[in-house]
Design a protein around this motif. Structure first.
Motif, PDB file in Angstrom:
ATOM      1  N   PHE A   5      50.153  46.612  38.285  1.00  0.00           N
ATOM      2  CA  PHE A   5      48.796  48.000  37.937  1.00  0.00           C
ATOM      3  C   PHE A   5      48.004  47.854  38.542  1.00  0.00           C
ATOM      4  O   PHE A   5      47.230  46.297  38.085  1.00  0.00           O
ATOM      5  N   TYR A   6      47.564  48.379  39.051  1.00  0.00           N
ATOM      6  CA  TYR A   6      46.091  48.591  39.966  1.00  0.00           C
ATOM      7  C   TYR A   6      46.105  46.820  40.512  1.00  0.00           C
ATOM      8  O   TYR A   6      44.574  46.362  40.154  1.00  0.00           O
ATOM      9  N   GLY A   7      46.125  46.148  40.870  1.00  0.00           N
ATOM     10  CA  GLY A   7      46.250  45.001  41.752  1.00  0.00           C
ATOM     11  C   GLY A   7      46.173  45.407  42.978  1.00  0.00           C
ATOM     12  O   GLY A   7      46.782  45.711  44.099  1.00  0.00           O
ATOM     13  N   SER A   8      44.968  44.427  43.438  1.00  0.00           N
ATOM     14  CA  SER A   8      44.522  44.318  44.580  1.00  0.00           C
ATOM     15  C   SER A   8      45.601  43.660  45.485  1.00  0.00           C
ATOM     16  O   SER A   8      46.591  42.496  44.897  1.00  0.00           O
ATOM     17  N   LEU A   9      46.606  43.985  46.605  1.00  0.00           N
ATOM     18  CA  LEU A   9      47.156  43.139  47.082  1.00  0.00           C
ATOM     19  C   LEU A   9      47.236  42.979  48.888  1.00  0.00           C
ATOM     20  O   LEU A   9      46.254  43.159  49.499  1.00  0.00           O
ATOM     21  N   PRO A  10      46.764  41.397  48.372  1.00  0.00           N
ATOM     22  CA  PRO A  10      46.159  40.193  49.265  1.00  0.00           C
ATOM     23  C   PRO A  10      46.992  40.850  50.577  1.00  0.00           C
ATOM     24  O   PRO A  10      48.171  40.662  50.945  1.00  0.00           O
ATOM     25  N   ASP A  20      40.427  54.536  41.380  1.00  0.00           N
ATOM     26  CA  ASP A  20      40.149  53.151  41.772  1.00  0.00           C
ATOM     27  C   ASP A  20      39.936  52.870  42.814  1.00  0.00           C
ATOM     28  O   ASP A  20      41.004  52.361  44.092  1.00  0.00           O
ATOM     29  N   LYS A  21      39.401  53.670  44.006  1.00  0.00           N
ATOM     30  CA  LYS A  21      39.515  53.426  45.333  1.00  0.00           C
ATOM     31  C   LYS A  21      39.644  52.546  46.120  1.00  0.00           C
ATOM     32  O   LYS A  21      40.382  52.374  47.265  1.00  0.00           O
ATOM     33  N   ARG A  22      39.061  51.395  45.648  1.00  0.00           N
ATOM     34  CA  ARG A  22      38.648  49.980  46.721  1.00  0.00           C
ATOM     35  C   ARG A  22      40.689  50.275  46.687  1.00  0.00           C
ATOM     36  O   ARG A  22      40.768  49.275  47.669  1.00  0.00           O
ATOM     37  N   ILE A  23      41.397  50.411  45.578  1.00  0.00           N
ATOM     38  CA  ILE A  23      42.805  49.120  45.528  1.00  0.00           C
ATOM     39  C   ILE A  23      43.361  50.647  46.288  1.00  0.00           C
ATOM     40  O   ILE A  23      44.250  50.337  46.809  1.00  0.00           O
ATOM     41  N   THR A  24      43.363  51.483  45.759  1.00  0.00           N
ATOM     42  CA  THR A  24      44.050  52.420  45.288  1.00  0.00           C
ATOM     43  C   THR A  24      44.288  52.780  47.076  1.00  0.00           C
ATOM     44  O   THR A  24      45.774  53.394  47.636  1.00  0.00           O
ATOM     45  N   GLU A  25      43.509  53.203  47.457  1.00  0.00           N
ATOM     46  CA  GLU A  25      43.544  53.878  48.727  1.00  0.00           C
ATOM     47  C   GLU A  25      44.476  51.893  50.201  1.00  0.00           C
ATOM     48  O   GLU A  25      44.418  52.157  51.309  1.00  0.00           O
ATOM     49  N   ALA A  26      44.578  52.094  49.782  1.00  0.00           N
ATOM     50  CA  ALA A  26      45.781  49.970  50.541  1.00  0.00           C
ATOM     51  C   ALA A  26      46.045  50.532  50.446  1.00  0.00           C
ATOM     52  O   ALA A  26      47.548  49.794  51.014  1.00  0.00           O
ATOM     53  N   VAL A  27      47.210  51.186  48.863  1.00  0.00           N
ATOM     54  CA  VAL A  27      48.626  51.170  48.876  1.00  0.00           C
ATOM     55  C   VAL A  27      49.426  51.324  49.950  1.00  0.00           C
ATOM     56  O   VAL A  27      50.526  51.553  50.279  1.00  0.00           O
ATOM     57  N   PRO A  28      48.982  52.674  50.483  1.00  0.00           N
ATOM     58  CA  PRO A  28      50.039  53.624  51.848  1.00  0.00           C
ATOM     59  C   PRO A  28      50.300  52.646  52.613  1.00  0.00           C
ATOM     60  O   PRO A  28      51.625  52.830  52.838  1.00  0.00           O
ATOM     61  N   GLU A  29      49.776  51.855  53.123  1.00  0.00           N
ATOM     62  CA  GLU A  29      49.890  50.841  53.974  1.00  0.00           C
ATOM     63  C   GLU A  29      50.429  50.452  53.857  1.00  0.00           C
ATOM     64  O   GLU A  29      51.528  49.355  54.567  1.00  0.00           O
ATOM     65  N   PHE A  30      50.480  49.434  52.287  1.00  0.00           N
ATOM     66  CA  PHE A  30      51.543  48.285  51.636  1.00  0.00           C
ATOM     67  C   PHE A  30      52.310  48.916  51.906  1.00  0.00           C
ATOM     68  O   PHE A  30      53.289  48.073  51.780  1.00  0.00           O
ATOM     69  N   GLU A  90      42.696  61.407  38.167  1.00  0.00           N
ATOM     70  CA  GLU A  90      41.364  60.990  36.937  1.00  0.00           C
ATOM     71  C   GLU A  90      41.092  59.684  36.798  1.00  0.00           C
ATOM     72  O   GLU A  90      40.058  59.221  35.855  1.00  0.00           O
ATOM     73  N   ALA A  91      42.183  58.870  36.777  1.00  0.00           N
ATOM     74  CA  ALA A  91      42.197  57.351  35.887  1.00  0.00           C
ATOM     75  C   ALA A  91      41.857  56.861  37.121  1.00  0.00           C
ATOM     76  O   ALA A  91      41.378  56.763  37.894  1.00  0.00           O
ATOM     77  N   PRO A  92      41.121  56.087  36.651  1.00  0.00           N
ATOM     78  CA  PRO A  92      39.992  54.142  36.751  1.00  0.00           C
ATOM     79  C   PRO A  92      40.971  53.108  36.524  1.00  0.00           C
ATOM     80  O   PRO A  92      41.926  53.398  36.180  1.00  0.00           O
ATOM     81  N   HIS A  93      40.121  51.967  36.895  1.00  0.00           N
ATOM     82  CA  HIS A  93      40.839  50.633  37.207  1.00  0.00           C
ATOM     83  C   HIS A  93      40.793  50.501  35.822  1.00  0.00           C
ATOM     84  O   HIS A  93      40.238  50.854  34.314  1.00  0.00           O
TER      85      HIS A  93
END
Length: 272
Positions: free
Chosen positions: A185-190, A210-220, A238-241
């Motif tokens: 759930f909305y975790g930063s992925l090191p 939650d753009k900072r976290i969500t935008e990194a998901v496709p690469e992962f 529309e959902a936030p962190h």
């Protein structure tokens, strides 16, 4: 459903502890689910989530990442963390990690409150140096549930993590090749998480805002797909962190409801 709840020690020399919940009237061994905390610790919300998962028929266990040898640092005491969360609700989220803006708001608090809350927030917002220790602790929790804890001994183990715990849920999958599934759930992925060792299926939930976290998901997701791993994820409009946390202003009920149904279905599929 009636639940049996307890705080129990585990690990080498019983140096760790966690909150456990399971159906009270079941005597057979149950599949286990590790519930991994947000930065706030095993607070009332995480204990409540642990109970909800137990009510679905699992031995649920939330390791207290802040406790060692049965005690917590003073600044991470439950009441201190609750006070810090309440304070953050009074200032813009953009000020949370801005020392100057946060400090100005803390200075307005009465008595010694500003100093105490400031110490707690400083500790909570600088947990990066504890990451490896947290991973070691949750790996020990998975082994404990699988091999030692009588209510789940011999059964499969999966993990569900939120925010800090979301990233740790993915890290656990990379460290424990016996883990059956990991929910993020909305975790930063090191970026250092290796994908090749992952054997568990992964499921992720993220907020559009939650753009900072969500935008990194496709690469992962691409890295996992290239390695032949299973990762399904959902981004809620529309959902936030922290949209799942019903004790916080960020709670987004439609997204939380859908994510919980999907989580239970996922757990059923990987732990059956």
């Amino acid at each position: 459903m009636s639940l049996y709840e307890e705080w129990i020690p585990y690990g080498d020399r019983l140096r760790y502890s966690g909150f456990a919940a399971r159906p009270a009237n079941v005597t057979s061994s149950l599949p286990a689910v590790i519930v991994l905390q947000e930065i706030w610790g095993v607070d009332r919300h995480i204990q409540d989530v642990t109970r909800r998962i137990a009510q679905a028929g699992y031995a649920a266990f939330a390791p207290d990442l802040f406790a060692h040898a049965g005690s917590r640092p003073e600044e991470l005491d439950f009441d201190r963390v609750d006070a810090a969360k309440s304070f953050l609700n009074t200032i813009p989220q953009s000020s949370w990690r801005n020392p100057e803006e946060r400090g100005a708001a803390l200075a307005l608090l009465p008595g010694d409150d500003g100093r105490k809350i400031g110490e707690t927030l400083e500790r909570l917002f600088n947990l990066g140096g504890s990451y490896d220790a947290f991973v070691e602790q949750i790996v020990a929790a998975a082994a404990f549930l699988r091999d030692t804890y009588a209510p789940s001994r011999g059964q499969g183990v999966a993990s569900v993590g939120f925010c800090l715990g979301g990233g740790l849920s993915a890290a656990l999958a990379a460290k424990d090749d016996q883990l059956r599934g990991a929910v993020i759930f909305y975790g930063s992925l090191p970026p250092t998480i290796p994908v090749e060792p992952i054997r568990a299926k992964l499921l992720g939930f993220y907020g559009e805002q939650d753009k900072r976290i969500t935008e990194a998901v496709p690469e992962f997701a691409q890295k996992l797909a290239a390695a032949g791993k299973s990762f399904e994820y959902h981004v809620y409009p529309e959902a936030p962190h922290a949209f799942f946390n019903d004790s916080r202003p960020a709670y987004h009920v439609r997204s939380a409801r859908d994510a919980f149904v999907r989580t239970l279905s996922f757990l059923q599929s990987v732990l059956e």
